[in-house]
Scaffold this motif. Structure first.
Motif, PDB file in Angstrom:
ATOM      1  N   ASP A 146       3.255   7.875  -7.875  1.00 63.29           N
ATOM      2  CA  ASP A 146       3.468   9.062  -8.711  1.00 63.29           C
ATOM      3  C   ASP A 146       4.848   9.686  -8.527  1.00 63.29           C
ATOM      4  O   ASP A 146       5.292  10.462  -9.369  1.00 63.29           O
ATOM      5  N   LEU A 180       2.069   1.779  -3.585  1.00 65.10           N
ATOM      6  CA  LEU A 180       1.030   2.362  -4.440  1.00 65.10           C
ATOM      7  C   LEU A 180       0.779   3.824  -4.092  1.00 65.10           C
ATOM      8  O   LEU A 180       0.454   4.622  -4.971  1.00 65.10           O
ATOM      9  N   SER A 181       0.964   4.175  -2.822  1.00 58.90           N
ATOM     10  CA  SER A 181       0.711   5.570  -2.426  1.00 58.90           C
ATOM     11  C   SER A 181       1.790   6.515  -2.949  1.00 58.90           C
ATOM     12  O   SER A 181       1.523   7.699  -3.143  1.00 58.90           O
ATOM     13  N   VAL A 182       3.005   6.016  -3.178  1.00 56.76           N
ATOM     14  CA  VAL A 182       4.080   6.867  -3.701  1.00 56.76           C
ATOM     15  C   VAL A 182       4.336   6.607  -5.184  1.00 56.76           C
ATOM     16  O   VAL A 182       5.341   7.055  -5.729  1.00 56.76           O
ATOM     17  N   HIS A 195       8.252  -0.767  -0.991  1.00 61.39           N
ATOM     18  CA  HIS A 195       7.262  -0.597  -2.053  1.00 61.39           C
ATOM     19  C   HIS A 195       6.733  -1.915  -2.614  1.00 61.39           C
ATOM     20  O   HIS A 195       5.693  -1.939  -3.266  1.00 61.39           O
ATOM     21  N   SER A 231       0.836  -1.206   0.000  1.00 58.57           N
ATOM     22  CA  SER A 231       0.000   0.000   0.000  1.00 58.57           C
ATOM     23  C   SER A 231       0.870   1.255   0.000  1.00 58.57           C
ATOM     24  O   SER A 231       0.534   2.247  -0.652  1.00 58.57           O
ATOM     25  N   SER A 232       2.013   1.203   0.683  1.00 59.11           N
ATOM     26  CA  SER A 232       2.894   2.375   0.650  1.00 59.11           C
ATOM     27  C   SER A 232       3.519   2.548  -0.730  1.00 59.11           C
ATOM     28  O   SER A 232       3.738   3.678  -1.177  1.00 59.11           O
ATOM     29  N   ARG A 237       0.204  -4.551  -8.959  1.00 61.32           N
ATOM     30  CA  ARG A 237      -1.040  -4.415  -8.187  1.00 61.32           C
ATOM     31  C   ARG A 237      -1.617  -5.791  -7.864  1.00 61.32           C
ATOM     32  O   ARG A 237      -2.273  -5.973  -6.860  1.00 61.32           O
TER      33      ARG A 237
END
Length: 138
Positions: A55, A51-53, A100, A48-49, A69
């Protein structure tokens, strides 16, 4: 004149990297850990971390996390992204160290057990083909 000659040369599929693999890994042939490289059947999945970074990641690391994913093997990931297998191995180790990716290395006793392979082969033979007949039946 055939239909293919009228259309002209075919378009390339996917992108071909102009960057040499050793540049993507800063010359490393193994990840940051001291252990052996990840086996090709190792399953990787984005955290989840990660996917959160997503970008904030650039180029190949971004593509790897985005593609993870859903769990997939290192070999599948390399094929899907059209990257050299060792590049994916090194970058996956780096992404795991950064939090990640989660990496699930298979149990080597299971992967070398001939009875597991026999059960897989038997299971595949039991799957009917398109005519609803078993593969071993004539």
């Amino acid at each position: 004149m055939g239909e293919d000659s009228v259309r002209g040369p075919s378009e390339p599929t996917g992108r071909a990297s102009a960057i040499r693999p050793f540049l993507l890994t800063a010359g490393r042939v193994a990840g940051g850990g001291a252990g052996p490289p990840l086996p090709v059947e190792t399953q990787v999945v984005a955290t989840s971390s990660g996917l959160s970074v997503l970008d904030t990641l650039a180029f190949e690391p971004h593509d790897i996390v985005a593609a993870c994913r859903r769990p997939q093997s290192v070999a599948e990931l390399a094929a899907r992204l059209r990257l050299h297998l060792n590049v994916v191995r090194v970058l996956a180790e780096d992404l795991r160290a950064a939090g990640h990716l989660t990496v699930h290395v298979p149990n080597t006793r299971t992967t070398q057990d001939i009875s597991v392979l026999r059960r897989v082969i038997d299971g595949l033979r039991a799957v009917p083909d398109s005519r609803d007949t078993l593969r071993d039946s004539g």
